[in-house]
Design a protein around this motif. Structure first.
Motif, PDB file in Angstrom:
ATOM      1  N   GLU A  24     -33.044  39.186  -4.838  1.00 36.81           N
ATOM      2  CA  GLU A  24     -32.082  38.406  -5.855  1.00 36.81           C
ATOM      3  C   GLU A  24     -30.814  37.650  -5.023  1.00 36.81           C
ATOM      4  N   LEU A  25     -30.466  38.348  -3.658  1.00 39.33           N
ATOM      5  CA  LEU A  25     -29.598  37.457  -2.781  1.00 39.33           C
ATOM      6  C   LEU A  25     -30.053  35.934  -2.251  1.00 39.33           C
ATOM      7  N   ALA A  26     -31.772  37.284  -2.123  1.00 37.20           N
ATOM      8  CA  ALA A  26     -31.870  35.038  -1.114  1.00 37.20           C
ATOM      9  C   ALA A  26     -32.474  34.586  -2.040  1.00 37.20           C
ATOM     10  N   ALA A  27     -32.615  34.787  -3.472  1.00 36.51           N
ATOM     11  CA  ALA A  27     -32.840  33.240  -4.938  1.00 36.51           C
ATOM     12  C   ALA A  27     -31.390  33.038  -4.705  1.00 36.51           C
ATOM     13  N   ALA A  28     -30.369  33.613  -4.739  1.00 35.55           N
ATOM     14  CA  ALA A  28     -28.719  32.965  -5.001  1.00 35.55           C
ATOM     15  C   ALA A  28     -28.819  31.997  -3.833  1.00 35.55           C
ATOM     16  N   THR A  29     -28.931  32.740  -2.409  1.00 33.78           N
ATOM     17  CA  THR A  29     -29.072  31.833  -1.051  1.00 33.78           C
ATOM     18  C   THR A  29     -29.679  30.395  -1.280  1.00 33.78           C
ATOM     19  N   ALA A  30     -30.701  30.872  -1.265  1.00 35.97           N
ATOM     20  CA  ALA A  30     -31.783  29.668  -1.809  1.00 35.97           C
ATOM     21  C   ALA A  30     -31.482  28.545  -2.452  1.00 35.97           C
ATOM     22  N   ALA A  31     -30.844  28.531  -4.039  1.00 30.62           N
ATOM     23  CA  ALA A  31     -30.269  28.126  -4.666  1.00 30.62           C
ATOM     24  C   ALA A  31     -29.157  27.286  -4.578  1.00 30.62           C
ATOM     25  N   ASN A  32     -28.037  28.155  -3.452  1.00 29.97           N
ATOM     26  CA  ASN A  32     -26.493  27.306  -3.253  1.00 29.97           C
ATOM     27  C   ASN A  32     -27.298  26.425  -2.176  1.00 29.97           C
ATOM     28  N   ALA A  33     -27.933  26.980  -0.918  1.00 27.44           N
ATOM     29  CA  ALA A  33     -28.903  26.027   0.419  1.00 27.44           C
ATOM     30  C   ALA A  33     -29.058  24.877  -0.904  1.00 27.44           C
ATOM     31  N   ALA A  34     -29.940  24.486  -1.962  1.00 24.77           N
ATOM     32  CA  ALA A  34     -30.103  23.425  -2.517  1.00 24.77           C
ATOM     33  C   ALA A  34     -29.544  22.949  -2.868  1.00 24.77           C
ATOM     34  N   LYS A  35     -28.432  23.617  -3.352  1.00 22.38           N
ATOM     35  CA  LYS A  35     -27.055  22.282  -4.219  1.00 22.38           C
ATOM     36  C   LYS A  35     -26.637  21.650  -2.870  1.00 22.38           C
ATOM     37  N   LEU A  36     -26.364  22.441  -1.335  1.00 28.79           N
ATOM     38  CA  LEU A  36     -25.558  22.122  -0.758  1.00 28.79           C
ATOM     39  C   LEU A  36     -26.262  21.795   0.193  1.00 28.79           C
ATOM     40  N   ASP A  37     -27.205  21.691   0.761  1.00 27.48           N
ATOM     41  CA  ASP A  37     -27.698  21.214   1.446  1.00 27.48           C
ATOM     42  C   ASP A  37     -28.149  19.747   1.752  1.00 27.48           C
ATOM     43  N   PRO A  38     -28.384  18.952   0.866  1.00 25.87           N
ATOM     44  CA  PRO A  38     -27.807  17.285   0.720  1.00 25.87           C
ATOM     45  C   PRO A  38     -26.999  16.995   0.913  1.00 25.87           C
ATOM     46  N   VAL A  39     -25.598  17.396   0.332  1.00 24.11           N
ATOM     47  CA  VAL A  39     -24.524  17.059   0.916  1.00 24.11           C
ATOM     48  C   VAL A  39     -23.466  17.471   2.077  1.00 24.11           C
ATOM     49  N   LEU A  40     -24.134  18.559   3.047  1.00 21.65           N
ATOM     50  CA  LEU A  40     -24.293  19.163   4.646  1.00 21.65           C
ATOM     51  C   LEU A  40     -24.671  17.554   5.261  1.00 21.65           C
ATOM     52  N   HIS A  41     -26.207  17.492   4.770  1.00 24.83           N
ATOM     53  CA  HIS A  41     -26.730  16.827   5.787  1.00 24.83           C
ATOM     54  C   HIS A  41     -26.375  15.392   5.523  1.00 24.83           C
ATOM     55  N   ARG A  42     -25.517  14.765   4.495  1.00 28.01           N
ATOM     56  CA  ARG A  42     -24.744  13.393   4.541  1.00 28.01           C
ATOM     57  C   ARG A  42     -23.049  13.139   5.250  1.00 28.01           C
ATOM     58  N   THR A  43     -22.630  14.894   5.200  1.00 23.62           N
ATOM     59  CA  THR A  43     -21.639  14.910   5.874  1.00 23.62           C
ATOM     60  C   THR A  43     -21.638  14.820   7.680  1.00 23.62           C
ATOM     61  N   ALA A  44     -22.491  15.294   7.594  1.00 21.25           N
ATOM     62  CA  ALA A  44     -22.940  15.500   9.351  1.00 21.25           C
ATOM     63  C   ALA A  44     -23.709  14.550  10.134  1.00 21.25           C
ATOM     64  N   ALA A  45     -24.144  13.226   8.966  1.00 20.61           N
ATOM     65  CA  ALA A  45     -24.410  12.114   9.471  1.00 20.61           C
ATOM     66  C   ALA A  45     -23.037  11.318   9.795  1.00 20.61           C
ATOM     67  N   MET A  46     -21.387  11.685   8.933  1.00 21.44           N
ATOM     68  CA  MET A  46     -20.305  10.738   8.769  1.00 21.44           C
ATOM     69  C   MET A  46     -19.738  11.358  10.194  1.00 21.44           C
ATOM     70  N   ASP A  47     -19.045  10.510  10.759  1.00 19.06           N
ATOM     71  CA  ASP A  47     -18.079  11.070  11.446  1.00 19.06           C
ATOM     72  C   ASP A  47     -16.726  11.615  11.457  1.00 19.06           C
ATOM     73  N   VAL A  48     -15.935  12.244  12.121  1.00 19.27           N
ATOM     74  CA  VAL A  48     -14.910  12.446  12.149  1.00 19.27           C
ATOM     75  C   VAL A  48     -13.663  12.036  10.454  1.00 19.27           C
TER      76      VAL A  48
END
Ligand code: HEC
Ligand code: HEC
Length: 303
Positions: free
Chosen positions: A95-119
């Motif tokens: 259950e934890l693995a599934a919740a973590t994966a669901a969370n990552a699926a939501k967050l990853d695109p956002v983190l991908h976008r922010t990682a490419a931005m400067d401070v």
């Protein structure tokens, strides 16, 4: 679980459910002898209290039966009956693995976008600021305060004033967070009480406060000989060494005569822990953006 423990658990479950189920079946049928007035004949408090006799209410019987059905259903579907894994094959780990994966699926695109931005760009982006603020509250607010205003009693700097001990460029802020910082101000009590007094008065004069001219004049050459090594030739600080600017009204430990004297006599060792081991690079990047935003906002409103 070894098979011995498995059987032990199965035995406990069968015994407990069996005993309570037998009671449940027996209780509604049991005949308790009653008197003609419907009481059991037990009397307390000199006859004031008499024990009545009522059948179990129907809702109670229905609710209890429903609970037994749920209990048996649970033992079939989920782990609980010794080593029986349950027909749903559920585990808390899955259950934890599934919740973590669901969370990552939501967050990853956002983190991908922010990682490419400067401070600087992060500081101007509302979503990045929200994420940065969450991380700041969880990891930094304990020392720097929720609003980032610092704590002079503990030597924790204000992050909103636009003044930096270790530099305010994006790279400096990132390094402060990832690798930590230590300020090393040695104690100078060995110079003697009189010399320390002179240094205190000279430092007060640098920051435009009232001071004793004679004492400050005596402190000046010593300041120039010793203190400029870390505080700069004019006392304006050296970011590479974390030596603070002593000529502004911003103090890490307070600018009163007592606080300055304590700083000089006893020394100060402020320590910012390295958070690189605990936070991911993406989180540190978001935090740097948020800190940059705090300082830029502080600059425009506080001064
Ligand atoms: C245990 C307390 C503590 C925690 C937690 C902490 N800090 Fe610090 N931080 C300090 C202290 C103390 C200093 C000053 C170090 C020094 O004296 O040179 C500092 C310095 C800094 C600096 C450098 C400031 C300057 O003027 O150059 C930055 C940036 C900073 N912290 C950001 C953060 C962020 C972001 C977090 C959370 C991820 C954080 N800190 C967590 C105590 C803490
Ligand atoms: C080895 C470098 C070094 C030397 C030499 C040094 N300082 Fe410092 N000083 C620092 C550092 C670093 C800090 C900040 C301490 C911290 O981050 O906790 C500091 C802090 C201070 C503070 C407190 C500033 C504040 O904002 O609260 C005062 C006052 C001060 N120093 C005065 C002096 C005087 C006077 C001398 C000379 C006798 C001196 N320092 C010599 C490194 C030095």
């Amino acid at each position: 679980m070894s098979s011995g423990w498995s059987w032990w658990v199965i035995g406990l479950v069968v015994f407990n459910l069996g005993v309570t189920f037998c009671l449940f079946v027996w209780a509604p049928r049991a005949r308790v002898p009653t008197l003609p007035d419907g009481t059991t004949g037990h009397v307390w408090a000199d006859g004031t209290l008499r024990e009545g006799m009522h059948r179990l209410p129907r809702w109670w019987i229905v609710a209890s039966l429903a609970m037994y059905i749920m209990a048996f259903g649970y033992l079939v579907l989920y782990p609980g009956f010794g080593n029986h894994p349950g027909t749903l094959d559920w585990t808390s780990g899955k259950e934890l693995a599934a919740a973590t994966a669901a969370n990552a699926a939501k967050l990853d695109p956002v983190l991908h976008r922010t990682a490419a931005m400067d401070v600087e760009a992060l500081a101007g982006d509302a979503q990045a600021r929200r994420l940065g603020e969450r991380l700041f509250v969880d990891n930094c607010a304990g020392c720097h305060g929720r609003a980032g205003l610092g704590n002079p009693r503990l030597g924790v700097p204000n992050l909103t004033d636009g003044d930096w001990l270790h530099g305010g460029a994006a790279q400096d802020i990132t390094t402060s967070i990832r690798d930590g910082r230590s300020g090393v101000m040695p104690p100078w009590n060995s110079l003697g009480e009189q010399t320390v007094k002179g240094l205190v008065q000279y430092v007060l004069s640098l920051s435009g406060q009232t001071y004793e001219a004679d004492s400050a004049a005596a402190g000046e050459p010593i300041f120039k000989a010793i203190c400029t090594a870390c505080h700069g030739p004019e006392g304006k600080g050296i970011a590479q060494l974390g030596g603070p600017n002593l000529t502004d009204a911003i103090w890490l430990y307070g600018g009163t005569q007592e606080a300055v004297e304590t700083s000089i006599r006893d020394g100060r060792q402020g320590h910012m822990p390295a958070l690189g081991a605990r936070l991911s690079d993406g989180d540190i990047h978001l935090l740097a953006g948020y800190v940059h935003h705090l300082s830029a906002r502080g600059n425009s409103t506080a001064r």
